[in-house]
Motif scaffolding. Structure first.
Motif, mmCIF file in Angstrom:
data_model
loop_
_atom_site.group_PDB
_atom_site.id
_atom_site.type_symbol
_atom_site.label_atom_id
_atom_site.label_comp_id
_atom_site.label_asym_id
_atom_site.label_seq_id
_atom_site.Cartn_x
_atom_site.Cartn_y
_atom_site.Cartn_z
ATOM 1 N N VAL A 142 17.788 -1.460 8.594
ATOM 2 C CA VAL A 142 17.313 -1.770 7.242
ATOM 3 C C VAL A 142 16.736 -3.187 7.257
ATOM 4 O O VAL A 142 17.332 -4.098 7.835
ATOM 5 N N VAL A 143 15.573 -3.361 6.639
ATOM 6 C CA VAL A 143 14.984 -4.694 6.496
ATOM 7 C C VAL A 143 15.278 -5.175 5.088
ATOM 8 O O VAL A 143 15.058 -4.448 4.116
ATOM 9 N N MET A 144 15.787 -6.395 4.992
ATOM 10 C CA MET A 144 16.167 -6.901 3.669
ATOM 11 C C MET A 144 15.348 -8.132 3.286
ATOM 12 O O MET A 144 15.110 -9.022 4.112
ATOM 13 N N LEU A 145 14.888 -8.163 2.049
ATOM 14 C CA LEU A 145 14.277 -9.360 1.461
ATOM 15 C C LEU A 145 14.980 -9.605 0.129
ATOM 16 O O LEU A 145 15.290 -8.643 -0.589
ATOM 17 N N ALA A 146 15.221 -10.865 -0.210
ATOM 18 C CA ALA A 146 15.948 -11.141 -1.452
ATOM 19 C C ALA A 146 15.343 -12.340 -2.178
ATOM 20 O O ALA A 146 15.169 -13.414 -1.588
ATOM 21 N N ALA A 196 5.943 1.786 2.921
ATOM 22 C CA ALA A 196 4.892 2.795 3.131
ATOM 23 C C ALA A 196 4.790 3.171 4.611
ATOM 24 O O ALA A 196 4.297 4.254 4.940
ATOM 25 N N ARG A 197 5.242 2.260 5.483
ATOM 26 C CA ARG A 197 5.193 2.568 6.922
ATOM 27 C C ARG A 197 6.490 3.231 7.409
ATOM 28 O O ARG A 197 6.743 3.319 8.605
ATOM 29 N N GLY A 198 7.330 3.639 6.468
ATOM 30 C CA GLY A 198 8.528 4.399 6.843
ATOM 31 C C GLY A 198 9.733 3.549 7.200
ATOM 32 O O GLY A 198 10.714 4.047 7.747
ATOM 33 N N VAL A 199 9.675 2.245 6.879
ATOM 34 C CA VAL A 199 10.812 1.369 7.170
ATOM 35 C C VAL A 199 11.746 1.398 5.958
ATOM 36 O O VAL A 199 11.276 1.377 4.814
ATOM 37 N N ARG A 200 13.055 1.446 6.217
ATOM 38 C CA ARG A 200 14.018 1.384 5.095
ATOM 39 C C ARG A 200 14.135 -0.060 4.656
ATOM 40 O O ARG A 200 14.491 -0.934 5.465
ATOM 41 N N VAL A 201 13.847 -0.324 3.381
ATOM 42 C CA VAL A 201 13.825 -1.708 2.900
ATOM 43 C C VAL A 201 14.870 -1.880 1.799
ATOM 44 O O VAL A 201 14.995 -1.032 0.912
ATOM 45 N N ARG A 202 15.623 -2.965 1.873
ATOM 46 C CA ARG A 202 16.517 -3.335 0.762
ATOM 47 C C ARG A 202 15.876 -4.560 0.121
ATOM 48 O O ARG A 202 15.838 -5.638 0.724
ATOM 49 N N TYR A 203 15.331 -4.382 -1.075
ATOM 50 C CA TYR A 203 14.655 -5.493 -1.755
ATOM 51 C C TYR A 203 15.451 -5.877 -2.994
ATOM 52 O O TYR A 203 15.690 -5.053 -3.886
ATOM 53 N N VAL A 204 15.851 -7.139 -3.074
ATOM 54 C CA VAL A 204 16.639 -7.590 -4.218
ATOM 55 C C VAL A 204 15.748 -8.467 -5.095
ATOM 56 O O VAL A 204 15.257 -9.511 -4.649
ATOM 57 N N LYS A 205 15.536 -8.021 -6.323
ATOM 58 C CA LYS A 205 14.716 -8.821 -7.245
ATOM 59 C C LYS A 205 15.574 -9.885 -7.915
ATOM 60 O O LYS A 205 16.785 -9.708 -8.077
ATOM 61 N N LEU A 206 14.914 -10.939 -8.357
ATOM 62 C CA LEU A 206 15.655 -12.040 -8.982
ATOM 63 C C LEU A 206 16.393 -11.571 -10.236
ATOM 64 O O LEU A 206 17.485 -12.040 -10.551
ATOM 65 N N ASP A 207 15.766 -10.626 -10.968
ATOM 66 C CA ASP A 207 16.397 -10.180 -12.219
ATOM 67 C C ASP A 207 17.264 -8.935 -12.036
ATOM 68 O O ASP A 207 17.682 -8.315 -13.017
ATOM 69 N N ASP A 208 17.570 -8.584 -10.796
ATOM 70 C CA ASP A 208 18.569 -7.537 -10.540
ATOM 71 C C ASP A 208 19.906 -8.025 -11.117
ATOM 72 O O ASP A 208 20.361 -9.122 -10.780
#
Ligand code: FAD
Ligand code: DLZ
Ligand code: SF4
Length: 506
Positions: free
Chosen positions: A29-33, A65-77
């Motif tokens: 999983v690729v994560m950005l926060a 879109a390239r099929g990578v599982r992404v965990r994206y955390v938005k600031l307002d989550d």
């Protein structure tokens, strides 16, 4: 079960990051926060935060879109835990990865914090291979040298990367064509403008978020025109190659009222966030010369900035420890004047540079060095406050590049590790390189008195104040001889005008 959780920082938006090297889309999983801690360690310009968040979201969508599982955390989550460490801890709990992999951050602050992370799984921190000079190579180059001059580093980088070389010799017979790159510009020149990108729905969401969450941060959020994807950055760079590179060198040091960009590339925010690749931009600039579309002085000047200065300042930053940003060789202690935030000053050069910084989160190098930086140096402003200002106000600002430029090059606060002499200049320099003085209430030709350009008496006062530290510097010594030839009456006038001016700075 997730095998590897791969964290991408906001300025690591490239599929060539070392942290993604062995990505297995089936198991990782690729994560950005988006986290408050990173958005507020200085009060970044609103455009800078919006640029990074919009680019992070666009890059995450691209991975997805390239099929990578992404965990994206938005600031307002609602569950956003506020810092990278806390977000990783939350992700570990949910995803149960066997390991975390990331690429080293660009700052001592975050690198130091990471060393103390306790996440219950092994954390592998990899070298940032986007840069062309690895840490070990810079250490080897620096070892045993008395002076770490950019010029020699740059020559070795040219050879190592095979740029602008003909049979092992520098193209055109010289390494450096800087002497040809100091022409003042004229207001009637054709000025190419960097391309402006209309925000899409995703970027609009970010703009609303930033407007709502960071209303008291510096700078204008709108109009927002930065590119936020690799395709945008590519278009902006292609535009620079076509429209501005052929004049980049000649007018590199020029400044004009109402022309924030001149022939500059306006790509530093893209390069620093991973949307452009430094070696690729150098090679493509060289190709313009080889194809006869851009002259050598312009292409060499551009390559020197990216291959030379950019890599060199990063090497200097990591060579020095976290205390580099607290150095203060000249003992400067005055508070940063308020007009650095408001732009409200009668000095036309400062008003122009700060005004466009507020609007665009951008100023070009000579504005940063010879206007805002020069004034802070001459006025004896605390270099740490100056550093925090530069780190906050520009869209391209990260400590690895900002601190050596500010603490070292601009404020001489490292005592000359980076620059062989302070970049101090009177109004005459600004007058020669710009049309600012024609728009100013002060008279650049007057040396003293209420109408005189403040840079004029502050320049001599700076030298007088710092005699013990600077008089033995061979590159400054001639100026002390000139100072000493001034009459006693003139020197008293300089001291009086400077004291009066500095006393009213708030
Ligand atoms: P151009 O003038 O078109 O140059 C092309 C590229 O060369 C830039 O995009 C940049 O990547 C590189 N470059 C040029 N000069 C330098 C330099 N001195 N150091 C490192 N790279 C360089 N640059 C940043 O990227 N981030 C910063 O936070 C930053 N802070 C600075 C603070 C001060 C006080 C000073 C004097 C300079 C600073 N610089 C910084 C360097 C420089 O001013 C910017 O890189 C440049 O203005 C960016 O605009 P541009 O893309 O149009 O650059
Ligand atoms: C500059 C910045 C900002 C404003 N916000 C974030 C964020 O929310 N999440 C993130 O991962 N990175 C952000 N960044 C970039 C980091 O501060 C940067 O990676 C470090 O300063 C190291 O260079
Ligand atoms: Fe700046 Fe002095 Fe020129 Fe005014 S006269 S624009 S203060 S250099």
């Amino acid at each position: 079960m997730v095998q590897t959780l791969r964290l991408l920082l906001g300025d690591q938006l490239s599929s060539r990051m070392s942290s993604l090297r062995d990505l297995d889309p089936a198991r990782d999983v690729v994560m950005l926060a988006e986290v408050a801690a990173e958005a507020t360690y200085v009060r970044h310009h609103k455009k800078k935060i919006a640029f990074l968040f919009a680019a992070m979201r666009a890059f995450a969508a691209d991975l997805d879109a390239r099929g990578v599982r992404v965990r994206y955390v938005k600031l307002d989550d609602p569950d956003n835990a506020g810092s990278l460490e806390a977000e990783l801890a939350r992700a570990v709990k949910t995803l149960r990865p066997r390991e975390i992999v990331l690429t080293e951050p660009g700052e001592h602050r975050l690198a130091g914090a990471m060393a103390d992370w306790e996440l219950g799984v092994p954390v592998e921190v990899r070298e940032d291979t986007r840069f062309l000079c690895p840490h070990a190579a810079f250490h080897t180059w620096a070892q045993g040298r008395r002076q770490l001059r950019m010029e020699y580093f740059y020559r070795e980088m040219r050879v190592a990367h095979g740029l602008l070389l003909d049979e092992g010799k520098p193209t055109g017979g010289r390494w450096n064509f800087d002497a040809e790159n100091r022409k003042p510009a004229r207001a009637d020149f054709f000025m190419p403008q960097p391309p402006r990108f209309e925000p899409d729905a995703r970027t609009r969401d970010v703009l609303n978020l930033v407007a709502h969450r960071f209303p008291d941060h510096f700078g204008d959020l709108e109009p927002f025109w930065f590119g936020v994807t690799h395709e945008h950055a590519e278009q902006a760079f292609a535009h620079f190659l076509r429209e501005a590179l052929p004049r980049f060198g000649d007018y590199q040091d020029a400044m004009l009222v109402g022309e924030p960009f001149l022939y500059h590339a306006v790509i530093s925010m893209y390069l620093n966030a991973g949307l452009l690749d430094p070696l690729d931009v150098c090679r493509r600039a060289e190709a313009e010369y080889r194809a006869g579309r851009a002259p050598l002085n312009c292409v060499e000047g551009f390559i020197r900035q990216v291959l030379g200065w950019r890599e060199y300042v990063r090497g200097i930053y990591w060579l020095h420890g976290p205390n580099y940003v607290h150095e203060n060789a000249l003992g400067a202690a005055r508070d940063l004047p308020w007009f650095y935030w408001s732009g409200d000053t009668e000095m036309a050069c400062l008003s122009a540079a700060i005004g466009q910084t507020k609007r665009e989160a951008y100023a070009h190098h000579i504005q940063r060095l010879m206007v805002t930086g020069n004034f802070a140096l001459l006025a004896g402003i605390d270099p740490h406050q100056v550093h925090e200002w530069y780190l906050a106000v520009y869209a391209d600002a990260y400590e690895w590049v900002e601190a050596p430029n500010t603490i070292g090059m601009s404020q001489f606060a490292d005592g000359g590790t980076l620059a062989s002499k302070p970049y101090a200049a009177s109004g005459a320099y600004i007058d020669r390189m710009s049309d600012y003085c024609g728009h100013c209430v002060y008279d650049v030709k007057q040396k003293n008195g209420p109408q005189a350009c403040p840079f004029n008496y502050l320049y001599w006062d700076f030298l007088a104040r710092n005699r013990t530290t600077l008089a033995n510097n061979p590159r400054v010594a001639p100026m002390y001889r000139t100072l000493d030839r001034l009459s006693e009456e003139r020197r008293a006038e300089i001291a009086r005008d400077a004291a009066e001016f500095l006393a009213q700075l708030k």
